[in-house]
Design an enzyme around this catalytic site. Structure first.
Site, PDB file in Angstrom:
ATOM      1  N   GLY A 143       0.843  -1.192   0.000  1.00  0.00           N
ATOM      2  CA  GLY A 143       0.000   0.000   0.000  1.00  0.00           C
ATOM      3  C   GLY A 143       0.876   1.239   0.000  1.00  0.00           C
ATOM      4  O   GLY A 143       1.995   1.215   0.512  1.00  0.00           O
ATOM      5  N   CYS A 144       0.381   2.335  -0.583  1.00  0.00           N
ATOM      6  CA  CYS A 144       1.217   3.533  -0.680  1.00  0.00           C
ATOM      7  C   CYS A 144       1.432   4.158   0.689  1.00  0.00           C
ATOM      8  O   CYS A 144       2.545   4.590   1.017  1.00  0.00           O
ATOM      9  CB  CYS A 144       0.631   4.533  -1.673  1.00  0.00           C
ATOM     10  SG  CYS A 144      -1.088   4.962  -1.381  1.00  0.00           S
ATOM     11  N   ASN A 145       0.398   4.191   1.506  1.00  0.00           N
ATOM     12  CA  ASN A 145       0.583   4.686   2.876  1.00  0.00           C
ATOM     13  C   ASN A 145       1.461   3.725   3.664  1.00  0.00           C
ATOM     14  O   ASN A 145       2.314   4.150   4.466  1.00  0.00           O
ATOM     15  CB  ASN A 145      -0.772   4.818   3.591  1.00  0.00           C
ATOM     16  CG  ASN A 145      -1.676   5.838   2.942  1.00  0.00           C
ATOM     17  OD1 ASN A 145      -1.222   6.837   2.399  1.00  0.00           O
ATOM     18  ND2 ASN A 145      -2.977   5.589   2.983  1.00  0.00           N
ATOM     19  N   THR A 189       5.116   4.291   2.934  1.00  0.00           N
ATOM     20  CA  THR A 189       5.636   5.502   3.574  1.00  0.00           C
ATOM     21  C   THR A 189       5.905   5.261   5.052  1.00  0.00           C
ATOM     22  O   THR A 189       6.972   5.609   5.579  1.00  0.00           O
ATOM     23  CB  THR A 189       4.622   6.657   3.413  1.00  0.00           C
ATOM     24  OG1 THR A 189       4.090   6.641   2.094  1.00  0.00           O
ATOM     25  CG2 THR A 189       5.284   8.001   3.686  1.00  0.00           C
TER      26      THR A 189
END
Lengths: 342, 342, 342, 342
Positions: A148-150, A153
């Protein structure tokens, strides 16, 4: 040598981002683009910014001859993805950008995504796609599950600290801010310009965002015990970019040192000097992740901030980085584009 | 072969854009970066988005040893530029991004820019840098004068029509919209976010914008008679992008055909199918220019719309394209990056 | 005295804008709010910015007792609007914000909107709602047809000039820029934040925008001959605001004088000093229209620029201004809010 | 009865916001506007959005006859403010919007603002301007010190919880997001549109933001012990709005109940139902503060989110609310404007 690439789900933002990146990749050639509802259309009519490229016409997945494909990117919605991938040739190299193969525990998958997993056997061979931490496994993987992109991060901001045991595992708070393209090209009222521009708000407040499944899995695995963080995402009126502000208990210098150790040789992770914090302005459109560490005025507390582009390092750039490894191409190929500023 | 590059005025947006583009250029190496007021600083502290690059420390121009430089980009303000360039070695290849060598007539220069030209001799050897129309001269030029960003956009939309004599030369109206980065990094109240965001307005209304000097020079030269267009720029709340909406009298099909003829072999000019109009969304961060032609409901009237990125095709990308030609490098090298969308 | 107000179509942007304005109107009380698909919901859940107001629950139109209503605002889509209004009590005062009763010629209506008009008899009694030019008729009207938001902007910029016969009627070009809220809250891909932000483009190019029907009707009626203008709207990445840049042939001073004469006593029209141009930043959220006149460098050509807020002066503010007149309330009541800046 | 109002510092954003609000205030009249550097100019030339108002010409402070003034708003920079206010008539009612009289301890002032306080005697009579918590003192005050805009937001989110003793005082983290207008109209590179738009970042990280002085003073006073919170502000690409996301340890239901008790009768504080979080979109341009409470998935942890408009409830609206009280005007007069959405 040129590797032949197929992209399924080419009419979404991550699909378009893959095309953008591969467009100047010297060792890849796109031979098939699939998009069920837009089959028959030219990519330039779906994404006019790709007008200058000579690309295959969009087709339905069933029309692709996978025997000529070296690697397939799957940029489909979760649930659809596992169904499609199950039907692909068993020896085809695949980078999946959906959530379907990220969670090793099928129960966790069902809890967070609401449907039972229908490809549990394939889940077992899937490698979690956070390149910097799964590099060796990815090199030999057939199926890689993009993060997932979050989740990407947050993991760049916290993994080395959990690994090095330099923060209090029970007191991690992540206040995350993300742009809107992460939500995709879906027609939802809350994604309209008039609803989003000029304002911001928290969403999935209280620990209900699905990417928590990845945090729980990964952080607990590293720590060897259950780790549950607090995670509150906010939607901001920009198209790209994620900023994760992490509040941890630990010494800033020790934390900065842990990052130095972890990321010294990483081509895409930029650690800022102690005391500086990054901006999403400075990573936009690139595969770089900027990380900053600042000591709070309260002793023993530190703020860690990580910034990356959700569509690049957070999904399609990461996917290409993994594909490079899987195909034996130099890892950074096609990914050294500088960020676009301003 | 690697060509050694110097950039003067590296602390402005066009300087940074040059660095961004050259960063992945396989045949260029940046050996010197100058910025008078920021000399001694590292580029990563002036432009954190370039943090990942290994770049020379910023110096004053006088500190550069130009004997080791193959080509110098000058991204300085007008007036300063002519003074600096006059003092550079007489055989150094130079691409100037300022307005100083664009106007062949020193009186026209003084009229539009308010100061007398102090390097009239050099003006004579300067070649106007609109690559698509001055390609052969640029290949052999020592000094190339980059065009204004609005001037480039407008010329891509109108030159082939004037050349082909398919529009009424006395009835050309150009309503142009541009993002804010074209105004540079200067500290002006009207460039503040709070003053600009969420609104738009016309400026330099009534034919007072300096880029009219370029339109007058070029269009009159092509037509062999005086051509004066109406030109009204508008400032929009985005960072990049220029859209020139041109109202002309002429037949849309004939006009579209004239563009086809003019741009058939151009790698960076994309002519849309007749009836379609471009968007600045689809050229951002790239060296591409999209052009659309639409017939108005009133017979004999046509709307021509051109879109490009002011910092790329409108200045630094154009400059690099010219530098490639001057150095004998394939023209498109380093410039085929796809636009960033969304 | 307090007038009882109903709003049909309260879940759209113009409906919400009516509520915003009436919220502090000392002589109006909202007694009914209708929204078919959201009937049963509270307004605060549809529009949280109205949370502080004590408003009626949303209902279906059929549930409203119109015998207690003094005036009804209709903020429904065209076609639906004429059907709904036909079924309302024949003596109910109505301000319609849709396109249904703007065009006096049913054929023109069908041409521009694609469906035959089903309430031709009512069309005959409808008064065109551009207050400044139909004030006396509006005072006595039962049914007022609010103008299109682009149509209002363009008419403020051009009507006095056509009336005073100071411009060439065959050479009028209007390049209009508008924010996105004018397109409403509909779920369309091109209205998504990721599709709109950071870019701009022309749409309905070539004279196909429906508001041309209003321009044709009104300008021809004033001139006593057919007047067809060129009209190209552009969609900009802001939520509110319309800027109409009009290119006309005529003398700037004469034109400025014509505006002075026309608007001297108008409370909502602000004429700027000759040579200045307005910005949408300076009318946002208000019922004001700013108009500027600038002479072009080409003799005999003038640029007229008008700015207003599409949701306020362009629709709901205009509607309230008309309702005030119809109810015998002082025209400016509830409408003197200053614009929101920045 | 009409109260005569002077505004010092009328050329800044808070000055303009005061004018916007007072423009429709039925019991106030602006009789003097001062702005040192812009003295002699008309307000319409400094802030064209106020063009429709009949306002006094800008003057220097020394030119104002304060004997005719009932109340003076001071919207000057800190340090300047205390110097100016010291020289005003000793019986003039004053609402100061600067930081100069917020901190009761002169040492704390010097620590946070870097200069010694030069009006210590006046500090003693100053009342802290957070209306909802100092209402009775404000009614009788001569000098009221408006709060910081971030400080106001954070206090609305936390004061009732500290007062009611329902959260752990040693574990309060506030992650705040604010728009750019709070930084004023100053010419700084980091406030340029090109630097800010399309990105976001944390600033004053580590507990160095000056508004911490107010948090420390107020929270410690309520608790009767030292309370130090962690506070990290972020700058977002919008013009208005503050969102404070507070991470506290305490029970969500108990916390929600504490807010209910504290704010039941407050006209400008809107408590959302338990489980909902606010957006800055829904308070823009208004004097309202929206507060939401959500339980985290981790037991005993709660997220409190408060949203307000920095220029309205965060400064000029708050100032007007206080002025109403000081002048015996109904507190909400001129402040019930609904937010502007979209």
């Amino acid at each position: 040598m040129t590797h032949k690439i197929a992209i399924l789900g080419a009419s979404g933002y991550t699909g378009a981002e893959l095309v953008r990146l591969i467009a100047t990749h010297p060792e890849m050639e796109i031979v098939a683009l699939a998009a069920e509802r837009k089959a028959g259309m030219e990519m330039r009519d779906v994404f006019p910014h790709l007008r200058h490229l000579d690309l295959p016409t969009l087709v339905k997945i069933g029309e692709i001859d996978f025997s000529t494909v070296d690697l397939c990117f799957c940029a489909l919605p979760h649930k659809t993805s596992q169904e499609v991938i199950s039907a692909l040739p068993a020896d085809l190299k695949i980078v999946d950008l959906s959530a379907d193969f990220r969670l090793r525990d099928p129960e966790a998958y069902e809890t967070w995504y609401g449907n039972p997993h229908s490809a549990i056997e394939m889940q077992k061979e899937a490698v979690y796609g956070l390149t910097e931490f799964y590099r060796d496994q990815i090199k030999n993987a057939r199926l890689v599950a993009g993060t997932g992109c979050n989740a990407a991060t947050g993991q760049f901001a916290l993994r080395p600290l959990i690994e090095a045991d330099v923060i209090d595992l029970d007191e991690i708070i992540m206040d995350l801010k993300c742009g809107v393209s992460g939500a995709g090209r879906a027609l939802k009222e809350n994604l309209l310009h008039a609803e989003l521009a000029e304002g911001y708000h928290a969403y999935a407040v209280g620990g209900t965002h699905r990417h928590l499944g990845e945090f729980d899995q990964e952080f607990s695995a590293i720590a060897g015990r259950e780790v549950k963080i607090q995670f509150t995402p906010h939607l901001l009126p920009t198209n790209r970019g994620i900023l994760a502000t992490c509040y941890v208990k630990g010494d800033a210098q020790v934390i900065h040192k842990a990052f130095e150790n972890a990321y010294a040789d990483e081509p895409f992770i930029e650690l800022l000097p102690l005391g500086q914090a990054p901006s999403t302005k400075h990573i936009r459109g690139s595969n770089f992740c900027h990380i900053g560490v600042v000591a709070d005025r309260i002793e023993g507390r530190t703020i860690v901030v990580a910034a990356l582009d959700n569509l690049t390092k957070g999904s399609s750039g990461q996917a290409l980085q993994n594909a490079n490894l899987m195909l034996g191409v130099e890892e950074t190929t096609g990914l050294m584009l500088a960020p676009l500023f301003p």
